[in-house]
Design a protein around this motif. Structure first.
Motif, PDB file in Angstrom:
ATOM      1  N   ILE B  50      -4.006  -8.561   7.029  1.00 57.27           N
ATOM      2  CA  ILE B  50      -3.918  -7.656   5.890  1.00 57.27           C
ATOM      3  C   ILE B  50      -2.660  -7.960   5.091  1.00 57.27           C
ATOM      4  O   ILE B  50      -1.601  -8.210   5.664  1.00 57.27           O
ATOM      5  N   SER B  51      -2.780  -7.941   3.785  1.00 62.04           N
ATOM      6  CA  SER B  51      -1.635  -8.191   2.900  1.00 62.04           C
ATOM      7  C   SER B  51      -1.431  -6.985   1.997  1.00 62.04           C
ATOM      8  O   SER B  51      -2.378  -6.531   1.345  1.00 62.04           O
ATOM      9  N   ASN B  52      -0.203  -6.448   1.986  1.00 61.68           N
ATOM     10  CA  ASN B  52       0.079  -5.275   1.152  1.00 61.68           C
ATOM     11  C   ASN B  52       1.594  -5.120   1.019  1.00 61.68           C
ATOM     12  O   ASN B  52       2.341  -5.373   1.942  1.00 61.68           O
ATOM     13  N   MET B  53       2.045  -4.697  -0.178  1.00 64.73           N
ATOM     14  CA  MET B  53       3.469  -4.405  -0.408  1.00 64.73           C
ATOM     15  C   MET B  53       3.668  -2.912  -0.177  1.00 64.73           C
ATOM     16  O   MET B  53       3.690  -2.126  -1.120  1.00 64.73           O
ATOM     17  N   GLU B  54       3.792  -2.497   1.084  1.00 62.96           N
ATOM     18  CA  GLU B  54       3.715  -1.074   1.388  1.00 62.96           C
ATOM     19  C   GLU B  54       4.821  -0.251   0.734  1.00 62.96           C
ATOM     20  O   GLU B  54       4.662   0.943   0.530  1.00 62.96           O
ATOM     21  N   MET B  55       5.955  -0.889   0.384  1.00 60.77           N
ATOM     22  CA  MET B  55       7.007  -0.152  -0.323  1.00 60.77           C
ATOM     23  C   MET B  55       6.510   0.398  -1.659  1.00 60.77           C
ATOM     24  O   MET B  55       7.030   1.390  -2.166  1.00 60.77           O
ATOM     25  N   PHE B  56       5.525  -0.264  -2.252  1.00 62.05           N
ATOM     26  CA  PHE B  56       5.035   0.175  -3.555  1.00 62.05           C
ATOM     27  C   PHE B  56       4.310   1.517  -3.460  1.00 62.05           C
ATOM     28  O   PHE B  56       4.397   2.340  -4.354  1.00 62.05           O
ATOM     29  N   GLU B  57       3.551   1.721  -2.378  1.00 61.99           N
ATOM     30  CA  GLU B  57       2.810   2.975  -2.223  1.00 61.99           C
ATOM     31  C   GLU B  57       3.568   3.980  -1.382  1.00 61.99           C
ATOM     32  O   GLU B  57       3.192   5.155  -1.333  1.00 61.99           O
ATOM     33  N   GLY B  58       4.624   3.530  -0.692  1.00 65.32           N
ATOM     34  CA  GLY B  58       5.389   4.454   0.136  1.00 65.32           C
ATOM     35  C   GLY B  58       4.620   4.946   1.338  1.00 65.32           C
ATOM     36  O   GLY B  58       4.832   6.070   1.799  1.00 65.32           O
ATOM     37  N   VAL B  78      -2.968  -8.177  11.880  1.00 65.22           N
ATOM     38  CA  VAL B  78      -1.552  -8.223  11.512  1.00 65.22           C
ATOM     39  C   VAL B  78      -1.416  -8.070  10.005  1.00 65.22           C
ATOM     40  O   VAL B  78      -2.327  -8.394   9.246  1.00 65.22           O
ATOM     41  N   LYS B  79      -0.237  -7.589   9.606  1.00 67.69           N
ATOM     42  CA  LYS B  79       0.074  -7.475   8.180  1.00 67.69           C
ATOM     43  C   LYS B  79       1.036  -8.594   7.803  1.00 67.69           C
ATOM     44  O   LYS B  79       1.952  -8.910   8.571  1.00 67.69           O
ATOM     45  N   VAL B  80       0.834  -9.163   6.632  1.00 69.44           N
ATOM     46  CA  VAL B  80       1.731 -10.183   6.103  1.00 69.44           C
ATOM     47  C   VAL B  80       2.279  -9.671   4.777  1.00 69.44           C
ATOM     48  O   VAL B  80       1.512  -9.220   3.927  1.00 69.44           O
ATOM     49  N   ALA B  81       3.610  -9.689   4.620  1.00 70.23           N
ATOM     50  CA  ALA B  81       4.209  -9.245   3.362  1.00 70.23           C
ATOM     51  C   ALA B  81       5.349 -10.183   2.996  1.00 70.23           C
ATOM     52  O   ALA B  81       6.343 -10.261   3.716  1.00 70.23           O
ATOM     53  N   THR B  82       5.210 -10.927   1.920  1.00 72.94           N
ATOM     54  CA  THR B  82       6.253 -11.838   1.436  1.00 72.94           C
ATOM     55  C   THR B  82       6.346 -11.716  -0.087  1.00 72.94           C
ATOM     56  O   THR B  82       6.242 -12.706  -0.798  1.00 72.94           O
ATOM     57  N   GLY B  83       6.534 -10.491  -0.585  1.00 77.08           N
ATOM     58  CA  GLY B  83       6.604 -10.306  -2.026  1.00 77.08           C
ATOM     59  C   GLY B  83       5.308 -10.734  -2.689  1.00 77.08           C
ATOM     60  O   GLY B  83       4.223 -10.551  -2.136  1.00 77.08           O
ATOM     61  N   GLY B  84       5.423 -11.318  -3.859  1.00 79.04           N
ATOM     62  CA  GLY B  84       4.226 -11.741  -4.591  1.00 79.04           C
ATOM     63  C   GLY B  84       3.394 -12.765  -3.863  1.00 79.04           C
ATOM     64  O   GLY B  84       2.191 -12.886  -4.104  1.00 79.04           O
ATOM     65  N   THR B  85       4.017 -13.520  -2.961  1.00 81.93           N
ATOM     66  CA  THR B  85       3.241 -14.500  -2.189  1.00 81.93           C
ATOM     67  C   THR B  85       2.488 -13.857  -1.038  1.00 81.93           C
ATOM     68  O   THR B  85       1.794 -14.559  -0.300  1.00 81.93           O
ATOM     69  N   SER B  86       2.605 -12.530  -0.853  1.00 85.26           N
ATOM     70  CA  SER B  86       1.954 -11.879   0.294  1.00 85.26           C
ATOM     71  C   SER B  86       0.503 -12.336   0.471  1.00 85.26           C
ATOM     72  O   SER B  86       0.091 -12.681   1.581  1.00 85.26           O
ATOM     73  N   GLY B  87      -0.248 -12.323  -0.603  1.00 86.65           N
ATOM     74  CA  GLY B  87      -1.672 -12.638  -0.498  1.00 86.65           C
ATOM     75  C   GLY B  87      -1.940 -14.070  -0.095  1.00 86.65           C
ATOM     76  O   GLY B  87      -2.782 -14.344   0.781  1.00 86.65           O
ATOM     77  N   THR B  88      -1.221 -15.025  -0.707  1.00 83.57           N
ATOM     78  CA  THR B  88      -1.434 -16.425  -0.318  1.00 83.57           C
ATOM     79  C   THR B  88      -0.877 -16.674   1.079  1.00 83.57           C
ATOM     80  O   THR B  88      -1.451 -17.441   1.852  1.00 83.57           O
ATOM     81  N   SER B  89       0.242 -15.993   1.417  1.00 85.43           N
ATOM     82  CA  SER B  89       0.783 -16.152   2.768  1.00 85.43           C
ATOM     83  C   SER B  89      -0.197 -15.603   3.802  1.00 85.43           C
ATOM     84  O   SER B  89      -0.356 -16.176   4.884  1.00 85.43           O
ATOM     85  N   LEU B 107     -10.981 -12.735   8.861  1.00 77.81           N
ATOM     86  CA  LEU B 107     -11.090 -12.024   7.588  1.00 77.81           C
ATOM     87  C   LEU B 107      -9.683 -11.751   7.064  1.00 77.81           C
ATOM     88  O   LEU B 107      -8.848 -11.197   7.784  1.00 77.81           O
ATOM     89  N   VAL B 108      -9.414 -12.145   5.834  1.00 83.17           N
ATOM     90  CA  VAL B 108      -8.132 -11.868   5.184  1.00 83.17           C
ATOM     91  C   VAL B 108      -8.393 -10.883   4.044  1.00 83.17           C
ATOM     92  O   VAL B 108      -9.259 -11.150   3.199  1.00 83.17           O
ATOM     93  N   VAL B 109      -7.676  -9.766   4.034  1.00 80.57           N
ATOM     94  CA  VAL B 109      -7.851  -8.766   2.971  1.00 80.57           C
ATOM     95  C   VAL B 109      -6.495  -8.411   2.385  1.00 80.57           C
ATOM     96  O   VAL B 109      -5.556  -8.083   3.111  1.00 80.57           O
ATOM     97  N   GLY B 110      -6.364  -8.490   1.069  1.00 81.35           N
ATOM     98  CA  GLY B 110      -5.142  -8.057   0.391  1.00 81.35           C
ATOM     99  C   GLY B 110      -5.459  -6.875  -0.505  1.00 81.35           C
ATOM    100  O   GLY B 110      -6.549  -6.819  -1.092  1.00 81.35           O
ATOM    101  N   PRO B 333      -2.984  -6.478  -8.657  1.00 83.43           N
ATOM    102  CA  PRO B 333      -2.704  -5.621  -7.512  1.00 83.43           C
ATOM    103  C   PRO B 333      -1.905  -6.486  -6.526  1.00 83.43           C
ATOM    104  O   PRO B 333      -2.496  -7.314  -5.816  1.00 83.43           O
ATOM    105  N   VAL B 334      -0.572  -6.379  -6.500  1.00 82.55           N
ATOM    106  CA  VAL B 334       0.285  -7.433  -5.949  1.00 82.55           C
ATOM    107  C   VAL B 334      -0.149  -7.947  -4.574  1.00 82.55           C
ATOM    108  O   VAL B 334      -0.296  -9.149  -4.381  1.00 82.55           O
ATOM    109  N   GLY B 335      -0.375  -7.034  -3.618  1.00 82.08           N
ATOM    110  CA  GLY B 335      -0.759  -7.504  -2.277  1.00 82.08           C
ATOM    111  C   GLY B 335      -2.067  -8.264  -2.269  1.00 82.08           C
ATOM    112  O   GLY B 335      -2.345  -9.045  -1.352  1.00 82.08           O
TER     113      GLY B 335
END
Lengths: 153, 385
Positions: B50-58, B78-89, B107-110, B333-335
């Protein structure tokens, strides 16, 4: 799911406090700023003089502890004028717009410093201009002890 | 790395505010579409990323409470978060999982629901001693780098506006896209509100609600199913140093993107990217970024990016259509945005891109861009490795 209908929603507000440790290099740097003094830290391998100072050179992967003085004047390497208010990530208050922003290479540093610019006369903002820090009188040991940089004639 | 392929993709309708669904429901919309596209069921999935910038939604732990939206119960998630690259990462993490042989189908979901949070707050929670005291946000930081790029490479506001127009016109052929503006003109972009000189409102990406998913499969599964597959031929990541001022004239040099591209091209045997790629989905958060990426990705020589956009080389009917989907400039949608790049590149190779299909696309490029200069580069082909 009905795309035409907005779901019930809930609104929340929070008021929170965080406390962060500075680290040895940032502490030394900010104590210097409070005294009106700027210092960079030089990598013993590649020689790069880093501002902000930091514990490691990420490129050479070594500890940094060779401090060198940096002037409060330098060269404007990039600039913009921002026309949207910006959230202050320390207070939650908004900094009003417009405001000038620059990347400044201080004399004695190899990295550039992002900081605010005096925009009284925006036509003077050009890459390559010489700029100098305008310091606050009541310094607290924080990056905004420098109010902004002004273009030198 | 064992050969792996993307065998299915799915996206939500992206928009300013998806008030009709919760976050898990948004995820499920993309995940179920990807499973349907791959013609598999939830039990066929062995692991979830899963890819998401959780700080954005709090809202913390999306890998927990949103996991069931991605069929994650009882599976590694697992969650992957690397800023704007989160989804490609996240996609690259999924590639590695499937390529390891430990998992057959991943399955990869952002996702991101900007309407539910405070994106600017998420962006403002940076170094508490340095950057918070002298903040200018993503917008100001980008504008600074653009001032250097324009000065050195002769790029103009008109060149950038042409990129903004291309994106929104392409998006008009993509039913999932957020901003669809088939009649947008260069004059409209230049007349839009000035945000941070020289960036106008229409030079920037929107903030979107949306989700995207891909199904990654082992060689055996991809072949056994007998369907077309988008084979992953190279996937590289480069991260740069932590402060904006560490990066020397970053849009001019783009060290991380150049290095990632060079490594990926070498691995995939790409020597003339403009000619060899049939389609590119690149992560351009601002119009000027696309021009800088043209140079860093080797589409043209330094200083020729303006010519590429003006001559239509990257238009839908050009030599290398860049962002047929409308890109990040039309949907962000950044993630999810990095997953969208990979999903769009894959859909092009699978021949399932609908009205924005590039006929006969056989070699595709997808990139991610995060924070100041983090870069992911992915090369895919219809041809098996």
């Amino acid at each position: 799911m009905d795309a035409d209908r907005d779901l019930l929603s809930v609104s929340l507000e929070m008021d929170l406090e965080w406390r962060y440790a500075s680290g040895e290099s940032m502490e030394r740097f900010l104590l210097g700023v409070g005294a009106g003094r700027l210092e960079a830290v030089r990598c013993g391998v590649c020689g790069r003089r880093y501002l902000p100072p930091r514990p490691f050179c990420g490129v050479c992967r070594v500890r940094l502890d060779d401090w060198v003085p940096v002037a409060d004047a330098g060269t404007l390497e990039a600039w913009t004028v921002v026309h949207l208010p910006i959230l202050d990530g320390r207070t939650g208050e908004m900094r009003p717009s417009p405001y000038g922003m620059g990347l400044i290479r201080l004399d004695g540093a190899d990295t550039t410093l992002n900081h605010y610019l005096d925009t009284a006369d925006p036509s003077r903002l050009t890459i390559g201009s010489r700029v100098r820090a305008v310091w606050r009188e009541d310094r607290r040991g924080a990056m905004d002890d420098i109010l902004h940089f002004e273009v030198l004639s | 790395m064992n050969p792996i392929a993307v065998i299915g993709t799915g996206q939500t309708k992206h928009s300013k505010a998806r008030l009709d669904v919760s976050q898990p429901e948004l995820i499920r919309e993309a995940a179920s579409a990807a499973l349907q596209d791959a013609d598999i069921g939830p039990d066929d999935i062995d692991a979830v990323v899963i890819s998401n910038m959780e700080m954005f939604e709090g809202r913390a732990f999306p890998e927990l409470w949103a996991g069931e939206g991605a069929y994650a119960f009882g599976k590694p998630c697992v969650k992957v978060a690397t800023g704007g690259t989160s989804g490609t990462s996240a996609c690259i993490a999924g590639f590695h999982q499937a390529a390891s042989g430990e998992f057959d189908t991943v399955l990869v979901v952002g996702f991101e629901k900007h309407s539910e949070g405070h994106t600017q707050t998420g962006m403002a929670l940076v170094d508490p001693f340095w950057d918070r005291a002298v903040a200018s946000g993503a917008l100001g930081n980008f504008a600074l780098s653009i001032s250097q790029y324009m000065a050195e490479r002769g790029v103009t506001e008109e060149h950038a506006a042409q990129v903004a127009v291309k994106a929104r016109r392409n998006a008009a052929n993509n039913p999932n896209a957020h901003l669809q503006m088939p009649d947008l003109t260069v004059d409209d972009v230049l007349a839009s509100r000035m945000l941070a000189e020289p960036l106008h409102l229409l030079d920037m990406c929107p903030q979107s609600d949306g989700a995207a998913a891909i199904v990654v499969a082992s060689e055996e599964t991809a072949r056994r199913r007998g369907s077309q597959a988008a084979w992953v031929r190279a996937a590289t990541t480069r991260h740069d140093q932590p402060y904006l001022g560490d990066l020397d004239r970053r849009l001019v040099t783009m060290r991380a993107l150049r290095d990632a591209a060079q490594a990926a091209y070498t691995r995939a045997g790409i020597t003339d990217p403009l000619r060899e790629f049939d389609i590119a989905e690149i992560y351009e958060p601002a119009s000027y970024a696309e021009l800088a990426w043209y140079e860093a990705l080797g589409f043209c020589k330094e200083g020729e990016a303006g010519r590429l956009i003006t001559e239509g080389v990257t238009a839908m009917d050009g030599e290398l259509p860049v962002n047929p989907s409308g890109g990040v400039l039309s949907t962000n949608p950044v993630g999810a945005s990095g997953v969208i790049r990979v999903a769009e590149a894959s859909a092009q190779l699978l021949g399932r891109a609908g009205a924005h299909q590039v006929a006969g696309a056989a070699t595709a490029l997808a990139t991610g861009y995060g924070v100041y200069a983090w870069s992911d580069v992915i090369v895919m082909r219809t041809e098996k490795p």
